[in-house]
Design a protein around this motif. Sequence first.
Motif, PDB file in Angstrom:
ATOM      1  N   LEU A   1      11.095  -7.001  -3.058  1.00 45.41           N
ATOM      2  CA  LEU A   1      11.819  -8.257  -2.995  1.00 45.41           C
ATOM      3  C   LEU A   1      11.659  -8.757  -1.558  1.00 45.41           C
ATOM      4  O   LEU A   1      11.934  -8.026  -0.602  1.00 45.41           O
ATOM      5  CB  LEU A   1      13.300  -8.043  -3.321  1.00 45.41           C
ATOM      6  N   VAL A   2      11.189  -9.995  -1.430  1.00 47.38           N
ATOM      7  CA  VAL A   2      10.948 -10.545  -0.107  1.00 47.38           C
ATOM      8  C   VAL A   2      11.813 -11.789   0.060  1.00 47.38           C
ATOM      9  O   VAL A   2      11.758 -12.692  -0.779  1.00 47.38           O
ATOM     10  CB  VAL A   2       9.457 -10.918   0.068  1.00 47.38           C
ATOM     11  N   VAL A   3      12.626 -11.822   1.103  1.00 46.32           N
ATOM     12  CA  VAL A   3      13.483 -12.991   1.323  1.00 46.32           C
ATOM     13  C   VAL A   3      13.296 -13.492   2.749  1.00 46.32           C
ATOM     14  O   VAL A   3      12.768 -12.782   3.605  1.00 46.32           O
ATOM     15  CB  VAL A   3      14.980 -12.660   1.080  1.00 46.32           C
TER      16      VAL A   3
ATOM     17  N   LYS B   1       0.798  -1.232   0.000  1.00 46.05           N
ATOM     18  CA  LYS B   1       0.000   0.000   0.000  1.00 46.05           C
ATOM     19  C   LYS B   1       0.825   1.274   0.000  1.00 46.05           C
ATOM     20  O   LYS B   1       0.385   2.300  -0.515  1.00 46.05           O
ATOM     21  CB  LYS B   1      -0.883   0.028   1.260  1.00 46.05           C
ATOM     22  N   CYS B   2       2.003   1.224   0.615  1.00 45.13           N
ATOM     23  CA  CYS B   2       2.775   2.459   0.796  1.00 45.13           C
ATOM     24  C   CYS B   2       3.241   3.041  -0.533  1.00 45.13           C
ATOM     25  O   CYS B   2       3.522   4.228  -0.639  1.00 45.13           O
ATOM     26  CB  CYS B   2       3.950   2.246   1.753  1.00 45.13           C
ATOM     27  N   GLY B   3       3.336   2.195  -1.534  1.00 42.66           N
ATOM     28  CA  GLY B   3       3.681   2.696  -2.860  1.00 42.66           C
ATOM     29  C   GLY B   3       5.177   2.745  -3.133  1.00 42.66           C
ATOM     30  O   GLY B   3       5.596   2.965  -4.263  1.00 42.66           O
ATOM     31  N   TYR B   4       5.986   2.548  -2.113  1.00 42.21           N
ATOM     32  CA  TYR B   4       7.441   2.569  -2.314  1.00 42.21           C
ATOM     33  C   TYR B   4       7.952   1.170  -2.629  1.00 42.21           C
ATOM     34  O   TYR B   4       7.309   0.170  -2.331  1.00 42.21           O
ATOM     35  CB  TYR B   4       8.140   3.128  -1.070  1.00 42.21           C
ATOM     36  N   ARG B   5       9.139   1.133  -3.217  1.00 40.43           N
ATOM     37  CA  ARG B   5       9.790  -0.162  -3.427  1.00 40.43           C
ATOM     38  C   ARG B   5      10.307  -0.646  -2.082  1.00 40.43           C
ATOM     39  O   ARG B   5      10.655   0.173  -1.227  1.00 40.43           O
ATOM     40  CB  ARG B   5      10.976   0.005  -4.369  1.00 40.43           C
ATOM     41  N   PHE B   6      10.365  -1.957  -1.900  1.00 37.48           N
ATOM     42  CA  PHE B   6      10.819  -2.441  -0.588  1.00 37.48           C
ATOM     43  C   PHE B   6      11.600  -3.743  -0.684  1.00 37.48           C
ATOM     44  O   PHE B   6      11.400  -4.542  -1.601  1.00 37.48           O
ATOM     45  CB  PHE B   6       9.624  -2.612   0.362  1.00 37.48           C
ATOM     46  N   LEU B   7      12.501  -3.901   0.255  1.00 32.88           N
ATOM     47  CA  LEU B   7      13.245  -5.143   0.433  1.00 32.88           C
ATOM     48  C   LEU B   7      12.933  -5.620   1.844  1.00 32.88           C
ATOM     49  O   LEU B   7      13.280  -4.956   2.821  1.00 32.88           O
ATOM     50  CB  LEU B   7      14.750  -4.873   0.274  1.00 32.88           C
ATOM     51  N   TRP B   8      12.250  -6.744   1.941  1.00 38.38           N
ATOM     52  CA  TRP B   8      11.725  -7.186   3.228  1.00 38.38           C
ATOM     53  C   TRP B   8      12.346  -8.533   3.614  1.00 38.38           C
ATOM     54  O   TRP B   8      12.259  -9.489   2.854  1.00 38.38           O
ATOM     55  CB  TRP B   8      10.197  -7.271   3.134  1.00 38.38           C
TER      56      TRP B   8
END
Length: 445
Positions: free
Chosen positions: A311-313, A272-279
């Motif tokens: 990207l979720v790892v 939802k936040c709209g930003y790219r993320f690495l989780w």
Amino acid sequence: QCQNMADSGELLLRPETHVGLFPSAGMGHLIPFLRLAALLVRHHCRVTLITTHPTVSLAESNLVSRFLSAFPQVSQVSFDLLPLDPSTVNSTDPFWIRFETIRRSAVHSLFPLLSSLSSPPLSVLVYDVSIASGAGFVSAFGDVLEIPGISPVPRSSIPPLLLVPDSLFAHIFFTDSAMLNKVDGILINTFKELEPGALEALNNRKQSEQGFPPVFAVGPFERFEFEDVDQCHAVSKWLDEQPEESVVYVSFGSRTAQSRDQLRELGEGLVKCGYRFLWVVKDKIVDKDEEEGVEMVVGEELMDKMKDKGLVVKHWVDQEKILSHKAVGGFVSHSGPNSMIEAVIHGVRILAWPQNGDQRICADVVEESGAGMWARSWGWGGDGDHYEVVKRDEIAEKVRELMESQSLKVKIKRLQEAAKKAAQVGGVRSRVFMELIEMWKMKNL
Ligand code: UDP
Ligand code: UDP
């Protein structure tokens, strides 16, 4: 680099200072100890690392091996643990159980082990009290609520387990507090600009209270090459493809597992936040217990939604490599003390979401120092009675606030400069190290 500091002839003529380092369990303790070891070697100390076997997590044994190959001049000795005594343990957290076992075993057999170390005999032993944390938390030892010189710590910031009188955590914490006056000095991985109030309060306490030990702000500790891990290729590759400062990195450290409900809400919030993320997802406290893949834990539907931007790892990552990548602009963190310092060194602003332990104290430091913001209204992590899942909309909103704040961008860069200056050759950190080593030499004359 080894010749950078303290290379005066005078120092070399004196006998070597032999430092024993005895970290307790968990990467949050091991990492700063090994960085300290590397810095001490750089300052011409002889170092012996005392370790217990097997380590609680795989990450710990891997790191110890890499460290020892990189520093063949450091000796390692194993400390034998007594068998687990179930009557002393009322915790299910394997790191805390190990903590307690180390403490019990130390009473028995640490002294003989230390006396057996020679060439030259040990000058000093560095070990960690129950909390490997910043000046804020150390200054909270003893008088938890009212600390002269720094803002009072509200009851809500005290780790919940500390308020349960018979918890193992409370037991360890209060025993160690009472011991503080018996040590010769306190080392803290911090630096003045990050925690000016707490450091001053500790120094004042030394002035006014007989027997209170001197405090050495030996930080900020940075990452060393021995910490390199290979498994980060996919992560680096993905980061290389993202625009500058566009990514929010999300991680809760090495030993904090979140509930499935919270994980899913967090994932939705990131979408939802709209930003790219690495989780980096963590489902179990100890890495050896991780069984299910990330799709199982997070759910395939959500995984699918996240593909576009994220990207979720679900494995150990090289956090400092991530924080130092130019694509990373923000960090949603449990504000563990090491993570906090690492983010500052790399100029990545933090959204602190403390889960337990000393993390609210660190979150306060994050906010006060300008390293980032703290989502104060969010509850502790875990699954206790008062546990409430933080909802996706709130998460999305705070992440946007973090990424969009111009003032935070300015403040974190200022703090980063101060950190770099403290750690540079001839900077305040190397002066503190020289002072410390000088003190050790004097004690051993
Ligand atoms: N860390 C890492 N990769 C991971 C998870 C953690 O390199 O996947 C490192 C992180 O950089 C930090 C340490 O582990 O140095 C965690 O310490 P911190 O004080 O932040 O939190 P803790 O894990 O002790 O709660
Ligand atoms: N803890 C736990 N069970 C216990 C005792 C402690 O889950 O029986 C938690 C505690 O709430 C604390 C964490 O373990 O948050 C350890 O805190 P600390 O900050 O010391 O961890 P570190 O980051 O130093 O490894």
